[in-house]
Write a protein that holds these residues in place. Structure first.
Motif, PDB file in Angstrom:
ATOM      1  N   LEU A  39       0.840  -1.202   0.000  1.00  0.00           N
ATOM      2  CA  LEU A  39       0.000   0.000   0.000  1.00  0.00           C
ATOM      3  C   LEU A  39       0.876   1.254   0.000  1.00  0.00           C
ATOM      4  CD1 LEU A  39      -2.742   1.440   0.168  1.00  0.00           C
ATOM      5  CD2 LEU A  39      -2.634   1.155   2.656  1.00  0.00           C
ATOM      6  N   LEU A  40       1.923   1.270   0.820  1.00  0.00           N
ATOM      7  CA  LEU A  40       2.833   2.422   0.842  1.00  0.00           C
ATOM      8  C   LEU A  40       3.479   2.629  -0.526  1.00  0.00           C
ATOM      9  CD1 LEU A  40       4.746   2.053   4.236  1.00  0.00           C
ATOM     10  CD2 LEU A  40       3.040   3.765   3.630  1.00  0.00           C
ATOM     11  N   ILE A  41       3.913   1.539  -1.129  1.00  0.00           N
ATOM     12  CA  ILE A  41       4.553   1.626  -2.449  1.00  0.00           C
ATOM     13  C   ILE A  41       3.549   2.114  -3.488  1.00  0.00           C
ATOM     14  CG2 ILE A  41       5.604   0.232  -4.296  1.00  0.00           C
ATOM     15  CD1 ILE A  41       6.923  -1.416  -1.945  1.00  0.00           C
ATOM     16  N   LEU A  42       2.331   1.610  -3.421  1.00  0.00           N
ATOM     17  CA  LEU A  42       1.284   2.043  -4.340  1.00  0.00           C
ATOM     18  C   LEU A  42       1.009   3.535  -4.175  1.00  0.00           C
ATOM     19  CD1 LEU A  42      -0.609   0.822  -6.504  1.00  0.00           C
ATOM     20  CD2 LEU A  42      -2.331   0.579  -4.700  1.00  0.00           C
ATOM     21  N   LEU A  43       1.024   4.020  -2.940  1.00  0.00           N
ATOM     22  CA  LEU A  43       0.835   5.455  -2.684  1.00  0.00           C
ATOM     23  C   LEU A  43       1.899   6.285  -3.392  1.00  0.00           C
ATOM     24  CD1 LEU A  43      -0.136   5.417   1.081  1.00  0.00           C
ATOM     25  CD2 LEU A  43      -1.403   6.621  -0.699  1.00  0.00           C
ATOM     26  N   TRP A  44       3.163   5.863  -3.285  1.00  0.00           N
ATOM     27  CA  TRP A  44       4.237   6.603  -3.941  1.00  0.00           C
ATOM     28  C   TRP A  44       4.099   6.557  -5.456  1.00  0.00           C
ATOM     29  CZ3 TRP A  44       7.063  10.325  -2.223  1.00  0.00           C
ATOM     30  CH2 TRP A  44       7.264  10.442  -0.845  1.00  0.00           C
ATOM     31  N   LEU A  45       3.732   5.413  -5.986  1.00  0.00           N
ATOM     32  CA  LEU A  45       3.533   5.311  -7.437  1.00  0.00           C
ATOM     33  C   LEU A  45       2.383   6.204  -7.892  1.00  0.00           C
ATOM     34  CD1 LEU A  45       3.954   1.457  -7.779  1.00  0.00           C
ATOM     35  CD2 LEU A  45       5.436   3.170  -8.859  1.00  0.00           C
ATOM     36  N   TYR A  46       1.302   6.202  -7.134  1.00  0.00           N
ATOM     37  CA  TYR A  46       0.106   6.964  -7.491  1.00  0.00           C
ATOM     38  C   TYR A  46       0.353   8.466  -7.404  1.00  0.00           C
ATOM     39  CZ  TYR A  46      -4.867   8.198  -7.641  1.00  0.00           C
ATOM     40  OH  TYR A  46      -6.097   8.727  -7.982  1.00  0.00           O
ATOM     41  N   HIS A  47       1.082   8.882  -6.389  1.00  0.00           N
ATOM     42  CA  HIS A  47       1.297  10.311  -6.173  1.00  0.00           C
ATOM     43  C   HIS A  47       2.564  10.844  -6.839  1.00  0.00           C
ATOM     44  CE1 HIS A  47      -2.194  10.889  -3.717  1.00  0.00           C
ATOM     45  NE2 HIS A  47      -1.834   9.930  -2.884  1.00  0.00           N
ATOM     46  N   THR A  48       3.206  10.009  -7.679  1.00  0.00           N
ATOM     47  CA  THR A  48       4.366  10.448  -8.455  1.00  0.00           C
ATOM     48  C   THR A  48       4.121  10.066  -9.911  1.00  0.00           C
ATOM     49  OG1 THR A  48       5.677   9.815  -6.505  1.00  0.00           O
ATOM     50  CG2 THR A  48       6.898  10.485  -8.444  1.00  0.00           C
ATOM     51  N   PRO A  49       3.217  10.801 -10.578  1.00  0.00           N
ATOM     52  CA  PRO A  49       2.821  10.402 -11.941  1.00  0.00           C
ATOM     53  C   PRO A  49       3.958  10.443 -12.964  1.00  0.00           C
ATOM     54  CG  PRO A  49       1.783  12.488 -11.295  1.00  0.00           C
ATOM     55  CD  PRO A  49       2.499  11.976 -10.104  1.00  0.00           C
ATOM     56  N   GLY A  50       5.024  11.210 -12.709  1.00  0.00           N
ATOM     57  CA  GLY A  50       6.143  11.266 -13.639  1.00  0.00           C
ATOM     58  C   GLY A  50       7.074  10.070 -13.523  1.00  0.00           C
ATOM     59  N   GLY A  51       6.815   9.213 -12.535  1.00  0.00           N
ATOM     60  CA  GLY A  51       7.637   8.027 -12.328  1.00  0.00           C
ATOM     61  C   GLY A  51       8.546   8.190 -11.125  1.00  0.00           C
ATOM     62  N   ILE A  52       8.907   7.063 -10.549  1.00  0.00           N
ATOM     63  CA  ILE A  52       9.774   7.039  -9.373  1.00  0.00           C
ATOM     64  C   ILE A  52      10.624   5.780  -9.453  1.00  0.00           C
ATOM     65  CG2 ILE A  52       7.997   5.908  -7.955  1.00  0.00           C
ATOM     66  CD1 ILE A  52       9.055   7.607  -5.572  1.00  0.00           C
ATOM     67  N   SER A  53      11.850   5.880  -9.001  1.00  0.00           N
ATOM     68  CA  SER A  53      12.750   4.720  -9.056  1.00  0.00           C
ATOM     69  C   SER A  53      12.508   3.794  -7.868  1.00  0.00           C
ATOM     70  CB  SER A  53      14.210   5.178  -9.053  1.00  0.00           C
ATOM     71  OG  SER A  53      14.564   5.684  -7.786  1.00  0.00           O
ATOM     72  N   GLN A  54      12.911   2.540  -8.032  1.00  0.00           N
ATOM     73  CA  GLN A  54      12.816   1.584  -6.933  1.00  0.00           C
ATOM     74  C   GLN A  54      13.653   2.063  -5.753  1.00  0.00           C
ATOM     75  OE1 GLN A  54      12.742  -2.294  -9.685  1.00  0.00           O
ATOM     76  NE2 GLN A  54      12.879  -2.770  -7.543  1.00  0.00           N
ATOM     77  N   HIS A  55      14.809   2.632  -6.052  1.00  0.00           N
ATOM     78  CA  HIS A  55      15.675   3.137  -4.992  1.00  0.00           C
ATOM     79  C   HIS A  55      14.961   4.232  -4.188  1.00  0.00           C
ATOM     80  CE1 HIS A  55      19.306   4.337  -2.877  1.00  0.00           C
ATOM     81  NE2 HIS A  55      19.050   5.580  -3.232  1.00  0.00           N
ATOM     82  N   SER A  56      14.314   5.158  -4.877  1.00  0.00           N
ATOM     83  CA  SER A  56      13.584   6.238  -4.184  1.00  0.00           C
ATOM     84  C   SER A  56      12.459   5.684  -3.327  1.00  0.00           C
ATOM     85  CB  SER A  56      13.012   7.240  -5.194  1.00  0.00           C
ATOM     86  OG  SER A  56      14.051   7.945  -5.813  1.00  0.00           O
ATOM     87  N   ILE A  57      11.761   4.693  -3.839  1.00  0.00           N
ATOM     88  CA  ILE A  57      10.681   4.073  -3.060  1.00  0.00           C
ATOM     89  C   ILE A  57      11.258   3.433  -1.803  1.00  0.00           C
ATOM     90  CG2 ILE A  57       8.995   2.190  -3.013  1.00  0.00           C
ATOM     91  CD1 ILE A  57       8.441   2.812  -5.989  1.00  0.00           C
ATOM     92  N   ALA A  58      12.349   2.705  -1.964  1.00  0.00           N
ATOM     93  CA  ALA A  58      12.978   2.044  -0.811  1.00  0.00           C
ATOM     94  C   ALA A  58      13.389   3.083   0.235  1.00  0.00           C
ATOM     95  CB  ALA A  58      14.189   1.222  -1.260  1.00  0.00           C
ATOM     96  N   MET A  59      13.954   4.191  -0.201  1.00  0.00           N
ATOM     97  CA  MET A  59      14.391   5.233   0.734  1.00  0.00           C
ATOM     98  C   MET A  59      13.197   5.886   1.432  1.00  0.00           C
ATOM     99  SD  MET A  59      17.675   5.173   0.575  1.00  0.00           S
ATOM    100  CE  MET A  59      18.108   6.669   1.398  1.00  0.00           C
TER     101      MET A  59
END
Length: 154
Positions: A39-59
């Protein structure tokens, strides 16, 4: 800085309240077929429409690369995410939601956002400001303390 008995009592009370909130989100995620980290990861994906790296999500979620990678693979198998090369650095891969992924994320996140907004709206404007400011300050101080603890050489 002195830790008093009152501070210890308030800390226990706050911890129980925070645990209740975490449990509410975990339950919400589970009812939608997700783990709480997903759910947390989905939140970051949803609220970053330009894309986000796996590293940024992990951080940002304090997750291991393995947890993020497993979630990304699961979302990819379901057709929820697309992986593209970053315009700035071709070695860096950006994750974005596909149309199917955006629809799924919206079905999970938007009702949750609305519930949070309704709950916050039930507080006075002053209570809302105090809650946000105090939570931000506590998060900053807790980050400092836990980083000191993590970096301590015992």
């Amino acid at each position: 800085m002195t830790v008093t008995a009152k501070t210890k009592d308030l800390n226990r009370m706050y911890t129980r309240l925070r645990d209740t909130q975490f449990s509410l989100y975990e339950n919400y995620a589970r009812k939608r077929g997700l783990q709480s980290k997903s759910l947390l990861i989905l939140l970051w994906l949803y609220h970053t429409p330009g894309g986000i790296s796996q590293h940024s999500i992990a951080m940002r979620t304090y997750s291991t690369k393995q947890v993020v990678n497993a979630t990304v693979k699961s979302f990819a198998r379901k057709g929820y995410i697309a992986v593209t090369a970053s315009a700035e650095d071709k070695r860096k891969k950006l994750l974005t939601l596909t149309d199917t992924g955006r629809d799924f994320a919206a079905s999970v996140i938007e009702p949750m956002d609305k519930a949070e907004e309704k709950a916050l709206a039930r507080l006075t404007a002053e209570q809302q400001e105090t809650l946000v400011q105090t939570t931000a300050l506590f998060a900053e101080k807790l980050t400092e303390e836990l980083m000191l603890l993590a970096n301590r050489k015992d």
